[in-house]
Design an enzyme around this catalytic site. Sequence first.
Site, PDB file in Angstrom:
ATOM      1  N   SER A   1       0.838  -1.197   0.000  1.00  0.00           N
ATOM      2  CA  SER A   1       0.000   0.000   0.000  1.00  0.00           C
ATOM      3  C   SER A   1       0.872   1.245   0.000  1.00  0.00           C
ATOM      4  CB  SER A   1      -0.962  -0.023   1.188  1.00  0.00           C
ATOM      5  OG  SER A   1      -1.879   1.044   1.106  1.00  0.00           O
TER       6      SER A   1
ATOM      7  N   ASP B   1       0.513   6.285  -4.505  1.00  0.00           N
ATOM      8  CA  ASP B   1       1.181   5.458  -3.499  1.00  0.00           C
ATOM      9  C   ASP B   1       1.490   4.105  -4.120  1.00  0.00           C
ATOM     10  OD1 ASP B   1      -1.415   4.468  -3.579  1.00  0.00           O
ATOM     11  OD2 ASP B   1      -1.450   3.953  -1.459  1.00  0.00           O
TER      12      ASP B   1
ATOM     13  N   ASP C   1       0.325   0.981  -4.122  1.00  0.00           N
ATOM     14  CA  ASP C   1      -0.674   0.190  -4.849  1.00  0.00           C
ATOM     15  C   ASP C   1      -1.583   1.073  -5.693  1.00  0.00           C
ATOM     16  OD1 ASP C   1      -2.009   1.335  -2.749  1.00  0.00           O
ATOM     17  OD2 ASP C   1      -3.071  -0.470  -2.129  1.00  0.00           O
TER      18      ASP C   1
ATOM     19  N   ASP D   1      -3.842   3.252  -5.206  1.00  0.00           N
ATOM     20  CA  ASP D   1      -5.240   3.572  -4.922  1.00  0.00           C
ATOM     21  C   ASP D   1      -5.374   4.994  -4.374  1.00  0.00           C
ATOM     22  OD1 ASP D   1      -4.188   3.201  -2.403  1.00  0.00           O
ATOM     23  OD2 ASP D   1      -5.696   1.750  -1.736  1.00  0.00           O
TER      24      ASP D   1
END
Length: 459
Positions: A16, A156, A158, A160
């Site tokens: 993440s 970031d 990942d 999202d």
Amino acid sequence: LVRTHGADAGVMISASHNSVEFNGIKLFASTGYKLPDAVEEEIEALILDTPEKVTLQSHTNVGRIERYEHAKEDYIQHILESVPTRFDGMKIALDCANGSASATAETLFTALGAEVCMLSAEPDGTNINDHCGSTHMEQLMAYVPAHGCQLGLAFDGDADRCLAVDETGKVVDGDQMIAICAKALKASGKLEKDTAVVTVMTNLGFFHFTKLEGIHTVATKVGDRYVLEEMKKGGYCIGGEQSGHIIFLEHATTGDGELSGAKLVEIVKQSGKKLSELAGEMETFPQQMQNVRITADQRNRWKEDEAVCSVMKQYEERLGEDGRILVRESGTEPLIRVMVEAFDAGSCFCDCRRTGTLHETIKEPYNCENCKSMERLPDFRYFRTRKAGAMGQCDVDSSRPPDYLENTERTRNVESCRRALSPLECWRRQLGFFPEAAGIVEHSIYTAGFEISDSADQL
């Protein structure tokens, strides 16, 4: 992709917005939405605690592995269909955090007609979010104005989340991005029920902005899953968080940084304005955050503490619509977060800087008569932490003085102030705002099982 191809689930290996050692597994249901907490916990318990209960297939009943050769192309095409505007003539910097966006962002924004400058787009399996991306904006902030870009986008690991940088190098956070997008959607008649969904941590400036623009707001607990739940329940089309996790429910089932970034660029292109002009329409209130670490068994105790609740209520009433004190527990870390927010930085506080390994030091508030003046009490910045049994102790690292202290008369005055006040009193004054705010933090430290020493050598 899960929905498009009728898959039973989606699995993503991701750190993440964290560094590589925090790599974990993100799961999606066949609907494309994240799994509920209860289902994730059940799966985790099966794998870690009772793996013998998992029935494995054998012989001809085993599954099949097939490589999805056109996954990137299908994803990019979906975003292109969601953003019909061309970005011809625009120069955009993209910081991919050495993560997921590295595989698709350049192709996507080039296909939309923009000239792109790529930063941190060379993942090696260990450098995800390593001083780059939306959690480390410094690189992009310096790059955009230095290379004549209209704006920059930072994702970031990942992808999202997405934050932006305007042409001057100033960060445009998730609250401002939602404000810009919600206003544009309302103007085009596409803002469902004229409502945007945000969280309790959303900047107060956002609520003032939406009120002036005739946009309704719904605030949820912190966490994208709570924003999504409210959006689905109320039939709303946009929602998100200050971190840049923004959901456009018409086009995606979760936050998608590349979609969010493309939507923002689309509005900039269509408006003919600079990003700084659009972001400047929302006045951002200064926010100050302090964290207090707790253990698992200490969760939720502060909610029942009459003194803490009384102080919070007292100053919520005193601040009214121009400020607030918010205390909450982190959903991902063992922390109590104390956040103070106010309209007037001059009468509230100035800056919060992370130094050392674990501690943050708070500087003296601005002078109320002249906010350009910033005379500060000595800030005990250089901390290191060691554990002694169940107690935590902090030592001053006096290897070098604070960088703003020079060999001047002012230095001697500050040093005299340091000697005149006890270290704990200095700390309380540095916390600023209201004395009771310091009380909240102190009380949280005590209830977490720590002590505060008023001894100069220990502080």
